[in-house]
Design a protein around this motif. Sequence first.
Motif, PDB file in Angstrom:
ATOM      1  N   LYS A 105       0.918  -1.199   0.057  1.00 47.63           N
ATOM      2  CA  LYS A 105      -0.086   0.048  -0.268  1.00 47.63           C
ATOM      3  C   LYS A 105       0.846   1.206   0.009  1.00 47.63           C
ATOM      4  O   LYS A 105       1.941   1.322   0.587  1.00 47.63           O
ATOM      5  CB  LYS A 105      -0.929  -0.142   1.283  1.00 47.63           C
ATOM      6  N   LYS A 106       0.497   2.325  -0.947  1.00 46.59           N
ATOM      7  CA  LYS A 106       1.235   3.316  -0.913  1.00 46.59           C
ATOM      8  C   LYS A 106       1.652   4.361   0.209  1.00 46.59           C
ATOM      9  O   LYS A 106       2.903   4.414   0.609  1.00 46.59           O
ATOM     10  CB  LYS A 106       0.760   4.389  -1.891  1.00 46.59           C
ATOM     11  N   ASP A 107       0.752   4.233   1.164  1.00 49.77           N
ATOM     12  CA  ASP A 107       0.786   5.243   2.432  1.00 49.77           C
ATOM     13  C   ASP A 107       1.564   4.306   3.421  1.00 49.77           C
ATOM     14  O   ASP A 107       2.526   4.865   4.056  1.00 49.77           O
ATOM     15  CB  ASP A 107      -0.440   5.469   3.259  1.00 49.77           C
TER      16      ASP A 107
END
Lengths: 239, 168, 44
Positions: A105-107
């Motif tokens: 996931k990006k975050d």
Amino acid sequence: MNLQIRIRKPLPHFELSLDVNCPAEAMTVVIGPSGAGKTTLMRIIAGLDKPAEGFMQFGDEVWLDTKLRVFVPPQKRRLAYVFQDYPLFPHLSIHDNAAFAAGAKKDVVQELLERFGIGQLQDRKPDAVSGGERQRCAICQALAREPRLLLLDEPFSALDIFTRRALRDELRNLKEGLGIPVIYVTHDVNEALYLADGLLPIVEGRVDREWMQRSLARVNAAKSERAKAVRDPRLSLAY
Amino acid sequence: MPPTVVGFYLLIVMDPEGWLGGLWKGATGSPILFTFAGIVIASITYSIPFALQPMRAAFEKIDPRLIESARILGLSPPAIFLRVILPNSRNGIAASAILVFLHTLGAFGVILMVGGSVPGQTRVVSVAIYEAVETLQYGSAAMMSLALLPICYIFLLVVHRLTKRSPS
Amino acid sequence: MDWIALFLSLKLALVATAILMIVTAPLACLWPCRLRSSDFTCSS
């Protein structure tokens, strides 16, 4: 979730034969001299090698059962494996390396990069950062997948002593928040004592508690010598 | 294998009686010999070794640990191929593509066997040059040869640069 | 001067190269797995 391992695999000079249990949410340190079968054990846990016969169960999921011909391939085990001199993907930036895993996931990736202090390097290629920074990125890459089990095979031994100590401290802090079993391989008794919740001494493919006792005794004996070394600069060259 | 031998075997296979020719005729209704599609198949067969060799060399140069870590990171084999193997062997693939391109450009015997010399269909420049010389049109042959030279030279230059530099 | 032949040659070379690349790349990749000791991408 704990990991149960019961395996047997003949190696060139001895046979790897283990029946161990790695408790959940604890750091098990596998320790032993070089060439004792520690890396082979890690590769079997990861699914990169297969034992001659054995059984392995993670939580209630059977990963390996040679009798029933069960073998879960590495990409389905959702674990992370960082080894010494870990190769990052040379064609990707630090950020893309950290975000490489399936379903990262990006975050989460961003947070990990900041946490390990390589956020400002994320656009660089692996060959443009230092060995310590590469290894930090390797850990980010491993954790971005939110693994259920973390395998670390002498992850810091290719680094200089200062970087190694810093990363070791970070790892110790990290361990508390992770809540997953960690298996750490080393041949350094001091490192093992510093990090371990449980020790698993392996010599020539077998668990060897006596070897551990002897090593501990040697470390304790060396302690007073080292204390002397701090006071005596001539002696300190030896350490 | 000499090109004419490859061409001869292809001729047999691609004949309307042969299995490939028969298959093609069943699918399209026309024979494959002496058509553009025919010489495409012929030159592909003829160039396969030139495509495989540099690509395999590039694939074998990839650190197997990269593939192992990609597996552990949850990638399926096709995803590993696309995301790890291909980007790390770009130079080898480019070199292989250019070799095939030049090799096909220079193909003569195979194309003459399978395609003959149908203008606008199978009369490629190598065949055209040969025919021009046969009919003593040296001027035309020289012009076409001259037009090929810079193309080949540029491509060879690119191959040289790609193979010299170590990948990434 | 036969421009059509020149054009045809280039077209042939381009088409053949494109097809060959797409077909042989996966093949060339699968090949070495039989030779390697550890299982390669194609197994599993």
